[in-house]
Write a protein that holds these residues in place. Structure first.
Motif, PDB file in Angstrom:
ATOM      1  N   ALA A   1      32.442  49.358  39.064  1.00 31.65           N
ATOM      2  CA  ALA A   1      31.793  49.028  37.854  1.00 31.65           C
ATOM      3  C   ALA A   1      32.395  49.587  36.512  1.00 31.65           C
ATOM      4  O   ALA A   1      32.451  48.986  35.637  1.00 31.65           O
ATOM      5  CB  ALA A   1      30.581  49.152  37.965  1.00 31.65           C
ATOM      6  N   LEU A   2      32.506  50.962  36.421  1.00 39.56           N
ATOM      7  CA  LEU A   2      33.157  51.492  35.322  1.00 39.56           C
ATOM      8  C   LEU A   2      34.448  50.949  34.869  1.00 39.56           C
ATOM      9  O   LEU A   2      34.922  50.549  33.779  1.00 39.56           O
ATOM     10  CB  LEU A   2      33.396  52.938  35.330  1.00 39.56           C
ATOM     11  N   VAL A   3      35.377  50.661  35.858  1.00 39.19           N
ATOM     12  CA  VAL A   3      36.741  50.208  35.833  1.00 39.19           C
ATOM     13  C   VAL A   3      36.720  48.768  35.180  1.00 39.19           C
ATOM     14  O   VAL A   3      37.325  48.356  34.204  1.00 39.19           O
ATOM     15  CB  VAL A   3      37.409  50.434  37.283  1.00 39.19           C
ATOM     16  N   GLY A   4      35.550  48.074  35.867  1.00 39.83           N
ATOM     17  CA  GLY A   4      35.732  46.494  35.713  1.00 39.83           C
ATOM     18  C   GLY A   4      35.188  46.434  34.178  1.00 39.83           C
ATOM     19  O   GLY A   4      35.462  45.738  33.484  1.00 39.83           O
ATOM     20  N   GLY A   5      33.982  47.373  33.950  1.00 38.09           N
ATOM     21  CA  GLY A   5      33.446  46.978  32.807  1.00 38.09           C
ATOM     22  C   GLY A   5      34.292  47.424  31.429  1.00 38.09           C
ATOM     23  O   GLY A   5      34.372  46.711  30.582  1.00 38.09           O
ATOM     24  N   VAL A   6      34.938  48.627  31.671  1.00 37.25           N
ATOM     25  CA  VAL A   6      35.714  48.946  30.501  1.00 37.25           C
ATOM     26  C   VAL A   6      36.964  48.026  30.523  1.00 37.25           C
ATOM     27  O   VAL A   6      37.144  47.853  29.331  1.00 37.25           O
ATOM     28  CB  VAL A   6      36.249  50.477  30.572  1.00 37.25           C
ATOM     29  N   ALA A   7      37.424  47.707  31.585  1.00 40.75           N
ATOM     30  CA  ALA A   7      38.736  46.879  31.455  1.00 40.75           C
ATOM     31  C   ALA A   7      38.272  45.360  30.861  1.00 40.75           C
ATOM     32  O   ALA A   7      38.827  44.722  29.689  1.00 40.75           O
ATOM     33  CB  ALA A   7      39.340  46.426  32.696  1.00 40.75           C
TER      34      ALA A   7
ATOM     35  N   VAL B   1      42.074  46.884  36.781  1.00 35.90           N
ATOM     36  CA  VAL B   1      41.525  45.993  37.834  1.00 35.90           C
ATOM     37  C   VAL B   1      42.488  45.815  38.966  1.00 35.90           C
ATOM     38  O   VAL B   1      41.806  45.770  40.186  1.00 35.90           O
ATOM     39  CB  VAL B   1      41.140  44.782  37.017  1.00 35.90           C
ATOM     40  N   SER B   2      43.777  45.657  38.929  1.00 34.52           N
ATOM     41  CA  SER B   2      44.399  45.844  40.241  1.00 34.52           C
ATOM     42  C   SER B   2      44.295  46.893  41.181  1.00 34.52           C
ATOM     43  O   SER B   2      44.176  46.655  42.430  1.00 34.52           O
ATOM     44  CB  SER B   2      46.004  45.486  39.802  1.00 34.52           C
ATOM     45  N   VAL B   3      44.119  48.038  40.601  1.00 26.02           N
ATOM     46  CA  VAL B   3      44.040  49.172  41.420  1.00 26.02           C
ATOM     47  C   VAL B   3      42.664  49.222  42.143  1.00 26.02           C
ATOM     48  O   VAL B   3      42.690  49.274  43.223  1.00 26.02           O
ATOM     49  CB  VAL B   3      44.243  50.636  40.532  1.00 26.02           C
ATOM     50  N   ALA B   4      41.581  48.752  41.352  1.00 27.47           N
ATOM     51  CA  ALA B   4      40.372  48.597  41.794  1.00 27.47           C
ATOM     52  C   ALA B   4      40.068  47.721  43.063  1.00 27.47           C
ATOM     53  O   ALA B   4      39.762  47.876  44.003  1.00 27.47           O
ATOM     54  CB  ALA B   4      39.260  48.341  40.872  1.00 27.47           C
TER      55      ALA B   4
END
Length: 533
Positions: free
Chosen positions: A302-308, A341-344
């Motif tokens: 969620a942190l990755v998605g939220g910041v991106a 996002v791709s890495v996540a």
């Protein structure tokens, strides 16, 4: 026209997903009634883009317009809107070709399905660009323009539409039949919230994020009501997003003048406090609620998605207002967001299927004849310590003209039981689903005969022991065996490349209007610029 068409396609899409879950595969490309509103809606989006391109012939509609011929300039937003609509429409024939080659992948995340929903959802960015160009190209009297509140509502609807479009990718979770790891859900919710709500707050103004969520709930909730109680198909839950909107509005009280920092901080808030709010909501509204097993990884996703999403939303809003960061920084942040996002996504796709694990199912309280048979069950895993605090151990029965999803009740370590009878007749496909960490597996309980794909019936006897196996083989039973892996990889790579082209094109459009229309759009009686020849 584009916005109404998008809502039409959205209605058809959720209707179509409901029919696939409850009835199974289609008999043909247009044999499903829900395909028609999808087709009409996507064609409407494409047509809106074509009209925007065709209407200004002979007059240049602003400096950001694109030259088509010597005296024909098309608005950049119109070109992008037509491109997004065409990309989505192209998914229709390619979907039929895909099914003929690989069989029917009854999942929302099939590559050609992602073309349909990706092109439609991202068309909102093109609509926003078109709105910006339209305001700058306006060359009439000031008192003929809509008042400021009308601009606020229009932009709020566009931002809410973007939230709807980015939330469509969660539909399998909304219905309760996700075929991917549960950590994808917080990633997708945070990505949608960060992008759409940060953009709404900066582009629409104070309260813009809350307005966007209200519009989202009106449309997306209305679609659930129409498809469920009105048409009589399945109900789809909806993420709330109100907590995320409130968090972003509060952060903007301090950081509104620093958009990129607002995007980053808003993304962190969405990925933490917003995650906690959605965690609580899933316990109430979802068939498969989040469990403690997924919290550490779910928060990171969620942190990755939220910041991106927050950074992209901030750059989108700033670009639409002509205040884009310097090109090198903007490109770097955009690329970093896509990579993150791709890495996540790649992390979420890594799954394990247990080896040499079995499950013994004993039927209890069997009722009905062969045409209406139901039963409770006791499930014993072997070895019993194979799972530890799983995300879910559940019964899923679908495609028997309905849906039955029921988390099992834990009796002891590795021992579970049902709390409601499961269907074991007709065309129902019934299985035990097991999701623990990276483990995503299933045990078939009852599968009907399917002569069209040469599959025999798998009966549910009074007691049986079966291997724990890849649930994809059960849920996507119609997939063809023997298709070379390189062919699937090549076809998927083409779809991925086209999607990246669309994303880069939209980024180019935002950068173009930011560079060529640098002044803020006129509000009320502010000075306006004549853009004619």
């Amino acid at each position: 026209m584009a916005l109404v068409s998008l809502i039409t396609a959205l209605l058809g899409m959720y209707w179509d997903i409901s029919l696939h879950i409850s009835h199974g595969r289609d008999e043909g490309p247009l044999a499903n009634i829900a395909h028609y509103p999808i087709l009409i809606g996507l064609f409407g989006i494409f047509t809106a883009g074509v009209l925007a391109v065709a209407l200004p012939k002979g007059v240049r509609p602003g400096r950001a317009s694109v030259r088509v011929t010597r005296d024909w300039y098309a608005p950049a937003g119109g070109v992008l809107l037509a491109g997004a609509g065409f990309y989505a429409l192209l998914g229709f024939p390619l979907d039929d070709v895909w099914h003929r080659i690989f069989g029917q992948d009854v999942t929302l995340w099939g590559p050609t399905h992602l073309m349909l929903i990706g092109g439609a959802g991202l068309s909102l960015v093109a609509m926003m660009i078109l709105e910006r160009e339209g305001r700058r190209a306006y060359d009439g009297p000031a008192d003929a323009e809509p008042p400021g509140w009308a601009r606020y509502v229009r932009r709020g609807m566009h931002a809410g539409g973007l939230l709807i479009g980015l939330s469509v990718f969660q539909a399998e979770f909304d219905f309760g039949v996700p075929q991917f790891r549960v950590v994808f859900q917080p990633l997708l919710i945070a990505l949608a919230a960060g992008c759409a709500l940060v953009a709404a707050r900066l582009w629409v103004g104070r309260g813009g994020a809350l307005f966007a969520v209200a519009f989202y709930m009106l449309v997306r909730g209305g679609v659930s009501v129409f498809v469920g109680p009105v048409i009589g198909e399945l109900w789809a839950s909806v993420p709330l997003y109100f907590a995320e909107a409130l968090l972003i509005e509060l952060a903007a009280l301090v950081l509104a003048r620093r958009p990129l920092l607002l995007g980053a901080v808003g993304g962190v808030l969405v990925g933490t406090a917003g995650f906690a709010a959605e965690f609580a909501w899933t316990q109430v509204a979802y068939k498969l609620p989040w469990a403690g097993d997924m919290v550490p990884e779910g928060v990171l996703m969620a942190l990755v998605g939220g910041v991106a999403g927050g950074l992209c939303g901030a750059m989108l809003a700033e670009g639409l207002e002509g205040r884009m960061p310097r090109p090198a920084l903007a490109r770097g942040l955009f690329a970093a967001s896509l990579v993150g996002v791709s890495v996540a996504v790649a992390n979420g796709l890594v799954i394990n299927v247990p080896q040499e694990q079995k499950a013994t199912v004993t039927l209890l309280d069997v009722r009905g004849d062969a045409g209406n048979r139901t039963a409770n069950a006791r499930v014993v895993l072997n070895p019993r310590d194979a799972v530890d605090g799983p995300a879910w151990v559940a019964i899923t029965a679908w495609q028997g003209r309905g849906l039955h999803v029921e988390p099992l009740v834990r009796e002891a370590e590795g021992v579970y039981r049902t709390s409601a009878p499961m269907p074991l007749h007709g065309q129902w496909k019934t299985l035990v689903r097991l999701h623990d960490g990276r483990t995503l597996a299933g045990v078939p309980v009852y599968l009907p005969a399917d002569p069209a794909i040469g599959a025999r019936e798998l009966p549910a006897t009074d007691s049986f022991t079966r291997d724990v196996q890849s649930e994809k083989k059960i849920l996507q039973r119609e997939l063809k065996d023997g298709v070379p892996g390189w062919l699937w990889l090549a076809a998927s790579s083409v779809v991925l490349f086209c999607t990246l082209v669309l994303l880069v094109a939209l980024g180019w459009g935002v950068a173009r209007v930011a560079r060529l229309l640098p002044e803020p759009a006129r509000v009320g009686g502010a000075p306006r610029e004549r853009v004619g020849t």
